[in-house]
Enzyme design. Structure first.
Site, PDB file in Angstrom:
ATOM      1  N   HIS A 121       0.863  -1.293   0.120  1.00 34.71           N
ATOM      2  CA  HIS A 121       0.022  -0.174  -0.132  1.00 34.71           C
ATOM      3  C   HIS A 121       0.655   1.255  -0.070  1.00 34.71           C
ATOM      4  O   HIS A 121       1.823   1.278   0.684  1.00 34.71           O
ATOM      5  CB  HIS A 121      -0.862   0.118   1.358  1.00 34.71           C
ATOM      6  CG  HIS A 121      -0.195  -0.137   2.427  1.00 34.71           C
ATOM      7  ND1 HIS A 121       0.282   0.814   3.213  1.00 34.71           N
ATOM      8  CD2 HIS A 121       0.328  -1.194   3.259  1.00 34.71           C
ATOM      9  CE1 HIS A 121       0.864   0.693   4.430  1.00 34.71           C
ATOM     10  NE2 HIS A 121       0.685  -0.664   4.204  1.00 34.71           N
ATOM     11  N   ASP A 122       0.461   2.294  -0.716  1.00 33.48           N
ATOM     12  CA  ASP A 122       1.033   3.655  -0.695  1.00 33.48           C
ATOM     13  C   ASP A 122       2.188   3.802  -1.278  1.00 33.48           C
ATOM     14  O   ASP A 122       2.979   4.841  -1.192  1.00 33.48           O
ATOM     15  CB  ASP A 122       0.967   4.169   0.706  1.00 33.48           C
ATOM     16  CG  ASP A 122      -0.561   4.044   1.379  1.00 33.48           C
ATOM     17  OD1 ASP A 122      -1.456   4.633   0.732  1.00 33.48           O
ATOM     18  OD2 ASP A 122      -0.740   3.356   2.314  1.00 33.48           O
ATOM     19  N   GLY A 139       5.243  -0.828   2.752  1.00 32.77           N
ATOM     20  CA  GLY A 139       4.085   0.191   2.557  1.00 32.77           C
ATOM     21  C   GLY A 139       5.181   1.477   2.552  1.00 32.77           C
ATOM     22  O   GLY A 139       6.017   1.923   2.930  1.00 32.77           O
TER      23      GLY A 139
END
Length: 268
Positions: A121-122, A139
């Site tokens: 994520h991200d 992340g």
């Protein structure tokens, strides 16, 4: 009309360009957008608020856009954006963003993501990036354009890897890697410069010499911050050196990968 194999499950609310090809046993969710010429070879899952750019090919058992592996995620409408002309090989996973990271995971254009790559994520991944088999990105990692990550490397969350950097295979990266840098080791250390990559991207010999000299001075044994102004003054006309200095001055929570000792990094 898109070509959809009869065994594929495609939500009627998904947006598919006319030239999309969806092979056997694929699953495509309602908020997915597939651009012109996207091919899902077979057994691919694309879900969530995911956009896949034109010309990208996705191979069997890849999983794109399913919820991130983050206990703080509460179903917020975050996104995964994948650019054009990427090759996404078998068992690759790419997760959308989270509220704590800007709600977006973005992958650029013209990348190669080999078997088993995980993009958490991200993450923000640039153009022309090559990530070899079984590389893991935690992340909030950012990867600059044309960087290369060798097989089995693992990148700690919030690490930044600069433009045209190279990470050796089976390397654990816990700190930022400067643009054009080459790192190796169980825990990454700056071991050289990606001169081959610079040549392939058309950098002039004078520019490569400037980068080498700047890195020798930056990592001369004193604090890098104490050398920044002197390096900027010594190489005022080098765009590549300016990129390195801008990278060093940018906000970071991980520090910099450095050589093991005061010896300057050599060309890789």
């Amino acid at each position: 009309m898109p070509s959809v194999h009869p065994t594929a499950l495609v939500d009627p609310r998904a947006t598919l360009a006319d030239s999309v090809v969806i092979g056997p046993y694929c699953t495509v969710g309602p908020d997915v957008v597939l651009g012109a010429g996207v091919t899902l070879v077979s057994h691919v899952v694309v879900d969530g608020r995911t956009t896949v750019g034109a010309g990208t090919r996705v191979f069997p058992f890849a999983s794109l856009g399913l919820p991130p592996q983050d206990l703080k995620y509460r179903g917020e409408p975050s996104r995964l954006e994948i650019g054009e002309n990427n090759t996404i090989r078998e068992h690759v996973t790419m997760n959308p963003g989270t509220e704590g990271g800007g709600m977006l995971t973005r992958v650029g254009n013209d990348g190669l993501f080999m078997i088993g790559v995980h993009i958490a994520h991200d993450c923000l991944v640039g153009d022309g990036v090559i990530i070899a088999n079984n590389v893991l990105l935690g992340g909030h990692v950012s990867i600059g354009d044309w960087a290369v990550l060798g097989g089995g490397a693992a990148v700690h969350q919030f690490v930044r890897i600069g433009k045209l950097a190279m990470v050796g295979g089976v390397t654990g990266v816990e700190a930022d890697v400067i643009p054009f840098g080459s790192v190796i080791g169980n825990r990454a250390r700056l071991a050289g410069l990606n001169i081959v990559g610079m040549k392939r991207r058309g950098y002039a010999r004078d520019e490569m010499h400037a980068v080498r000299g700047a890195c020798r001075q930056l990592f001369s044994g004193t604090a890098v911050a104490e050398q920044e102004a002197a390096v900027a003054a010594a190489y005022p006309d080098s765009a590549a050196v300016a990129e390195i200095l801008a990278f060093i001055r940018a906000d970071s929570s991980r520090g910099l990968c450095r050589p093991d000792d005061t010896a300057a990094p050599e060309a890789a």
